[in-house]
Motif scaffolding. Sequence first.
Motif, short mmCIF file in Angstrom:
data_model
loop_
_atom_site.label_atom_id
_atom_site.label_comp_id
_atom_site.label_asym_id
_atom_site.label_seq_id
_atom_site.Cartn_x
_atom_site.Cartn_y
_atom_site.Cartn_z
N GLY A 254 16.21 38.35 54.00
CA GLY A 254 15.98 37.02 53.43
C GLY A 254 16.74 36.75 52.14
N SER B 163 23.04 36.20 55.77
CA SER B 163 23.53 35.40 56.91
C SER B 163 24.10 34.08 56.44
N THR B 164 23.47 33.51 55.42
CA THR B 164 23.96 32.25 54.86
C THR B 164 25.37 32.44 54.31
P1 ADP Z 1 19.32 37.27 55.24
O1 ADP Z 1 20.44 37.13 56.23
O2 ADP Z 1 19.70 38.06 54.03
O3 ADP Z 1 18.06 37.79 55.86
P2 ADP Z 1 19.36 34.35 55.26
O4 ADP Z 1 20.69 33.94 54.79
O5 ADP Z 1 19.07 34.29 56.72
O6 ADP Z 1 19.01 35.80 54.67
O7 ADP Z 1 18.27 33.44 54.53
C1 ADP Z 1 18.19 33.33 53.11
C2 ADP Z 1 17.02 32.43 52.75
O8 ADP Z 1 17.26 31.11 53.20
C3 ADP Z 1 15.71 32.88 53.40
O9 ADP Z 1 14.68 32.70 52.48
C4 ADP Z 1 15.56 31.95 54.59
O10 ADP Z 1 14.20 31.73 54.88
C5 ADP Z 1 16.25 30.69 54.12
N1 ADP Z 1 16.89 29.98 55.24
C6 ADP Z 1 17.79 30.50 56.10
N2 ADP Z 1 18.20 29.57 57.00
C7 ADP Z 1 17.53 28.43 56.69
C8 ADP Z 1 17.51 27.10 57.23
N3 ADP Z 1 18.30 26.76 58.27
N4 ADP Z 1 16.70 26.20 56.64
C9 ADP Z 1 15.93 26.53 55.57
N5 ADP Z 1 15.90 27.76 55.00
C10 ADP Z 1 16.69 28.70 55.56
#
Ligand code: ADP
Length: 222
Positions: free
Chosen positions: A37, A41-42
């Motif tokens: 989290g 991925s973002t």
């Molecule tokens: P990781 O890949 O490190 O697990 P992410 O990039 O998936 O982290 O997510 C980072 C944060 O953004 C998390 O708190 C997640 O819940 C939030 N998040 C990810 N995708 C979305 C989305 N499409 N809308 C709202 N919040 C999101």
Amino acid sequence: MLEVRGLAHRYGSYAAVENLSFTVAEDELACIVGPSGCGKSTLLRCVAGLIKPTAGGVTLHGDPVDGVPADLAVVFQDYSRSLFPWLSVRGNVEFPLRTRVSNRTERRKRAEEALAWVGLEAAGSKYPWQLSGGMQQRVSIARALACKPALLLMDEPFASVDAQTRADLEDLLLRVRREHGSTVLLVTHDIDESVYLGDRVLVLSKSPASIVADLTVTLPAQ
Ligand code: ADP
Ligand code: ADP
């Protein structure tokens, strides 16, 4: 060759990534590691040009990555949505080669070769739904490697496969990279994996992600 500068991404008012800057050299395998989290991925989706940063930007060889197709391939964690269900396994691996390799026979050869790399040479005529999750992920990896992209982006690529397959795929990635010289940015939450695979490990803090350590990995000669 890959430069991320002042990158930020918000989902509404929620900051997932804030003011992130780093560069990845040509032919470097950089692992991004951090808690679940934290925004890994973002970050990867921004680098791939799939989502638009709220601030900052990403350049590849000096050109901005903003949805324009660059010479990159992406392997996602979620195998269930990454393959085209209407194409055979072979068709899936051949698909991105259509724009890269004009000769049909050569495309077929490249696809067969990549399927053999992941131990699925016998599954080319099957459809994704006929395969286990781990096998589908191996097809996604074969598809990405077959492209021999300048930049390979991987998001927890081995999370859905068993331990032995994972070890085989890790070694495959190292071998293919050595032979074809791709720059790789790989996201994982597994610190052991990041040290085993990476020339470099970028450690992220919890969300909003920022870099808390930038390590160069030097393993003793074997
Ligand atoms: P990781 O890949 O490190 O697990 P992410 O990039 O998936 O982290 O997510 C980072 C944060 O953004 C998390 O708190 C997640 O819940 C939030 N998040 C990810 N995708 C979305 C989305 N499409 N809308 C709202 N919040 C999101
Ligand atoms: P993998 O070994 O690819 O990580 P699994 O651990 O899920 O995948 O499955 C172990 C083995 O069982 C597979 O390599 C495959 O031979 C077989 N298998 C599992 N699910 C299926 C399926 N739906 N269709 C065909 N074979 C399957």
